[in-house]
Design an enzyme around this catalytic site. Structure first.
Site, PDB file in Angstrom:
ATOM      1  N   ASP A 156       0.850  -1.176   0.000  1.00  0.00           N
ATOM      2  CA  ASP A 156       0.000   0.000   0.000  1.00  0.00           C
ATOM      3  C   ASP A 156       0.903   1.249   0.000  1.00  0.00           C
ATOM      4  O   ASP A 156       1.784   1.363  -0.838  1.00  0.00           O
ATOM      5  CB  ASP A 156      -0.957  -0.032   1.200  1.00  0.00           C
ATOM      6  CG  ASP A 156      -2.064   1.007   1.113  1.00  0.00           C
ATOM      7  OD1 ASP A 156      -3.057   0.755   0.409  1.00  0.00           O
ATOM      8  OD2 ASP A 156      -1.936   2.073   1.736  1.00  0.00           O
ATOM      9  N   TYR A 191      -3.341  10.973   2.241  1.00  0.00           N
ATOM     10  CA  TYR A 191      -3.886  11.338   0.932  1.00  0.00           C
ATOM     11  C   TYR A 191      -3.822  12.823   0.607  1.00  0.00           C
ATOM     12  O   TYR A 191      -3.962  13.205  -0.545  1.00  0.00           O
ATOM     13  CB  TYR A 191      -5.326  10.839   0.828  1.00  0.00           C
ATOM     14  CG  TYR A 191      -5.366   9.333   0.855  1.00  0.00           C
ATOM     15  CD1 TYR A 191      -4.974   8.601  -0.263  1.00  0.00           C
ATOM     16  CD2 TYR A 191      -5.725   8.639   2.000  1.00  0.00           C
ATOM     17  CE1 TYR A 191      -4.967   7.228  -0.233  1.00  0.00           C
ATOM     18  CE2 TYR A 191      -5.727   7.254   2.033  1.00  0.00           C
ATOM     19  CZ  TYR A 191      -5.346   6.552   0.911  1.00  0.00           C
ATOM     20  OH  TYR A 191      -5.332   5.187   0.931  1.00  0.00           O
ATOM     21  N   HIS A 249      -4.703  -7.611  -0.371  1.00  0.00           N
ATOM     22  CA  HIS A 249      -3.915  -6.397  -0.232  1.00  0.00           C
ATOM     23  C   HIS A 249      -3.107  -6.362   1.063  1.00  0.00           C
ATOM     24  O   HIS A 249      -2.047  -5.752   1.115  1.00  0.00           O
ATOM     25  CB  HIS A 249      -4.872  -5.206  -0.287  1.00  0.00           C
ATOM     26  CG  HIS A 249      -4.217  -3.882  -0.433  1.00  0.00           C
ATOM     27  ND1 HIS A 249      -3.482  -3.536  -1.547  1.00  0.00           N
ATOM     28  CD2 HIS A 249      -4.190  -2.794   0.382  1.00  0.00           C
ATOM     29  CE1 HIS A 249      -3.033  -2.303  -1.408  1.00  0.00           C
ATOM     30  NE2 HIS A 249      -3.442  -1.828  -0.245  1.00  0.00           N
TER      31      HIS A 249
END
Length: 384
Positions: A179, A313, A362
């Site tokens: 990630d 983000y 993931h």
């Protein structure tokens, strides 16, 4: 700036746990939407079961004790508090290895790989495959939160990780991550290519094609690669909303998540369902409920829903920019959920090891720890 490293133990007050219990006891869940399935978000019937277990079955003190069995430390780097795990192998020739998580994960992801990495002989491996492991919590996450200032993009985190390894006395080391960790790890190598032995990532480095692809470009791909392009397109249509919110209004979102444990649980579980494999299996049937909830607890107890989203983000970057290739050997393992395509990863990385796997998702260290450890050993073994 102090460069001191101090031992750390997690010690959550009973008052905090009592407050959590009261909030769970008095939680107000929404009415189910028609169908009450995952197409509209986390189903009410499933989340209610998780909340009931969190309230009556989950044991934070046991999880806290497990975490505290791992040596933990605090330091300050670039004005930011950094919490990290550091376990040295007893093997004299062990390779230092820096492991980096992503969102919505935490240091909890790596608990099951610490033993096999640091003491391979005890887990059926070779002593030559031993690692000293360093596992920092990202700035803004867990006990590394909240963030003190803005700008914690992958490059700044990478600079902090180089400083951390300097303070620990590691001159040469490997890096690994998934990630966000799969973006940060190559950036560490770009900063100090003469010191990073190798870069290992699960799920790819974040390098994806600019969509839509032309018919000619699609025709040049393999069937596996075309499937991954279609799943990237589906992600952009159906799942990109959380990034839009966290990258534009992380503070507004934080009010709900920091005040409501049920809200925090749902926000994180939405992604664990989408990103574990197979997708049609409930996340608590793939991963242990205790692990899932311990990961959520690190967000809840530290109140870092906003700072983790902000740091993760709200960062400045140029869309489609191809980073400089560090030249450091790079290994990639792509589990069934993930969508990395080798030709795009190779635009900015020297890929010497690539494995496609037909299972796993993931959260590789949680879902397939044995397979991940085996691939890390194989990759770094090839660099000896």
């Amino acid at each position: 700036m102090s460069t001191e490293i101090t031992p750390f133990r997690i010690d959550i007050s009973q008052e905090q746990l009592d407050d959590l219990r009261a909030r769970l006891d008095n939680a107000r869940l929404p009415a189910p939407l028609p169908g009450d399935d995952w197409d509209t978000g986390v189903p009410v019937h499933w989340l209610r079961e998780m909340v009931d277990y969190w309230r009556a079955g989950y044991d934070w003190r046991a999880a806290e004790a497990e975490l505290n069995r791992v040596p933990q430390f605090m330091t300050e780097i670039d004005g930011q508090r950094i919490h990290f795990l550091h376990v040295r192998s007893d093997e004299p020739g062990a390779t230092p290895l820096l492991l980096t998580h992503g969102w919505p994960g935490s240091i909890v992801e790596f608990l099951d790989v610490i033993g096999p990495l640091t003491d391979p002989v005890a887990y059926g491996g070779d002593s030559r495959d031993a690692f000293h492991v360093v596992i920092p919590a990202l700035p803004g996450y867990g006990f590394s939160g909240p963030v003190a200032d803005s700008g914690w993009g992958t490059k700044r985190v990478a600079r902090a990780w180089v400083e951390l390894m300097d303070r620990l006395g590691y001159e040469r080391y490997g890096v690994q991550g998934g990630d966000m960790g799969a973006g940060i790890s190559p950036d560490v190598a770009r900063l100090v290519p003469d010191r990073v032995i190798g870069v290992h990532v699960n799920g790819g480095t974040g390098a994806v094609p600019q969509l839509p692809l032309s018919e000619e470009a699609m025709a040049s791909l393999t069937d596996l690669e075309r499937d991954r392009v279609r799943r990237i397109e589906a992600f952009m249509r159906e799942e990109f909303g959380y990034i839009s919110i966290q990258s534009t209004r992380p503070q507004t979102l934080a009010y709900g998540l920091v005040d409501s444990p049920v809200g925090q649980l749902a926000w994180i579980m939405d992604k664990f369902r989408e990103w574990t494999h197979p997708r049609n299996v409930l996340p608590d049937k793939i991963l242990d409920r205790e692990r899932l909830l311990t990961n959520v607890m690190l967000y809840w107890l530290t109140g870092t829903a906003g700072s983790s989203g902000y740091a993760g983000y709200a960062q400045e970057q140029v869309w489609g920019e191809i980073p400089v290739n560090s030249g450091v050997p790079t290994g990639v393992i792509v589990f069934a959920h993930d969508v990395a395509i080798r030709r795009y990863v190779e635009q900015s990385n020297t890929v010497t090891h690539w494995v496609d796997v037909d299972r796993g998702g993931h959260f590789a260290a949680l879902e397939e720890p044995e397979l991940l450890v085996a691939d890390i050993r194989e990759f770094f073994g090839s660099l000896r």
